[in-house]
Enzyme design. Sequence first.
Site, PDB file in Angstrom:
ATOM      1  N   ARG A   1       0.939  -1.272  -0.314  1.00 43.07           N
ATOM      2  CA  ARG A   1      -0.145  -0.299   0.116  1.00 43.07           C
ATOM      3  C   ARG A   1       0.866   1.201  -0.143  1.00 43.07           C
ATOM      4  NH1 ARG A   1      -4.579   1.926   4.476  1.00 43.07           N
ATOM      5  NH2 ARG A   1      -4.928   4.264   3.615  1.00 43.07           N
TER       6      ARG A   1
ATOM      7  N   HIS B   1     -16.198   3.954  -3.928  1.00 38.89           N
ATOM      8  CA  HIS B   1     -15.192   4.892  -4.116  1.00 38.89           C
ATOM      9  C   HIS B   1     -15.538   6.139  -5.108  1.00 38.89           C
ATOM     10  CE1 HIS B   1     -12.338   2.391  -1.580  1.00 38.89           C
ATOM     11  NE2 HIS B   1     -14.044   3.170  -0.756  1.00 38.89           N
TER      12      HIS B   1
ATOM     13  N   CYS C   1     -19.102  -1.550   1.126  1.00 36.00           N
ATOM     14  CA  CYS C   1     -17.955  -0.774   1.283  1.00 36.00           C
ATOM     15  C   CYS C   1     -18.690   0.299   2.555  1.00 36.00           C
ATOM     16  CB  CYS C   1     -18.195   0.426   0.316  1.00 36.00           C
ATOM     17  SG  CYS C   1     -17.006   2.109   0.696  1.00 36.00           S
TER      18      CYS C   1
ATOM     19  N   TYR D   1     -13.849  10.385  -2.165  1.00 32.11           N
ATOM     20  CA  TYR D   1     -12.832   9.842  -3.118  1.00 32.11           C
ATOM     21  C   TYR D   1     -13.244  10.454  -3.657  1.00 32.11           C
ATOM     22  CZ  TYR D   1     -12.352   5.722   0.074  1.00 32.11           C
ATOM     23  OH  TYR D   1     -11.449   4.459   0.805  1.00 32.11           O
TER      24      TYR D   1
ATOM     25  N   ASN E   1     -10.762  -4.235  -1.023  1.00 30.76           N
ATOM     26  CA  ASN E   1     -10.451  -2.817  -2.214  1.00 30.76           C
ATOM     27  C   ASN E   1      -9.336  -3.473  -3.135  1.00 30.76           C
ATOM     28  OD1 ASN E   1     -12.322  -0.871  -0.622  1.00 30.76           O
ATOM     29  ND2 ASN E   1     -10.607  -0.357   0.159  1.00 30.76           N
TER      30      ASN E   1
END
Length: 421
Positions: A90, A194, A164, A244, A144
Amino acid sequence: MKLAVVGGGSTYTPELIDGFARLRDTLPIEELVLVDPAADRLELVSGLARRIFAKQDHAGKITTTTDIDAGVADADAVLLQLRVGGQAARNQDETWPLECGCVGQETTGAGGLAKALRTVPVVLDIAERVRRTNPDAWIIDFTNPVGIVTRALLQAGHKAVGLCNVAIGFQRKFARLLEVEPGQVHLDHVGLNHLSWELGVRLGGPDGENVLPKLLAEHGDTIADDLHMPRQIIDRLGVVPSYYLRYFYAHDEVVRELGTKPSRAAEVAAMEKELLEMYGDPALDEKPELLAKRGGAFYSEAAVDLAASLLGDGGSPVQVVNTYNNGTLPFLADDAVIEVQARVGRDGATPLAVPALDPLYAGLIANVTAYEDLALEAALRGGRDRVFKALLAHPLIGQYEYAEGLTDRLIAHNREHLAWA
């Protein structure tokens, strides 16, 4: 009822456990299996999980295993909460895109594509194991990028619904501002995972009074601050975008901000270390306050609601989920995965009707869906050219020079996770 959580060693898991304990009348779990390859994390997380159940007098049994096949056997539902490559991967997703002047984020843009390429093959392998072991089990995907992963699962014929916490977060926030119970708040939530907007906020149900204008008039500053967007933009839109959307509406500003501070992954890694130390304390028997800063607020309540509806009659009849479009948004293919309100039951999720969308929203949804088509193709079939095309199609990238540089960096940073590289 037996549930399995793949990725059960996650520091998120005590949030899920707390929800299972509090909402046991909605979702009466008899056995919960935490599945994770990291045996050391499993030991810490499961110890706290059992103490939480004990404190709240939950009679369910919590077991652990590093064996996926054994963990999902006979499960009524399997929850997926994976992070292939961990926080280290990440951190890369959030940093190398900045070298090309693009947003570094783990679920959208180039970083989101990298995560999809790492994740889709792993999730599909797990889903095949579930199908071989227990073909009737529901798969609830919280992994995700949820839209792409859920589409991969559905296209492969799995019984899957994506989940989500963005919508339930808005529901709870609006309920507090309106001083009503969360169950009274219905969202006209439309978009992709998102990439969504609250077009209305209704009291009492899908046909209730739309109080969004009142919310914006009386609490616009609070809402805008939470989204890190200017109040005047929210007022001009007349809707509440997911936070987002800031990556799209203020891309260059966000890139400048990200270049001046540590990555979110670095922050989360430090939190995880502290949380795991806390979980090892035999006196701790509730989720610690620090977990709220980790992210995933209300995930447990959304997961309980969805699982209860898929497995019985305990959940809410209408929930925001990720599922096949099937004509809901007429400008998308039926097999696109959208995030909208849907009726959820034992047969799965059926989206509610959505009014015609303003081109401002429909255009971006169509653009990002086209990217997701290409991203899934790259995840399933591999190849540098497919990665390049997906990056070129993404509205946060869209220039061949950027796409070339990002393709090279993506492959270089993820080679160990890409069988074709």
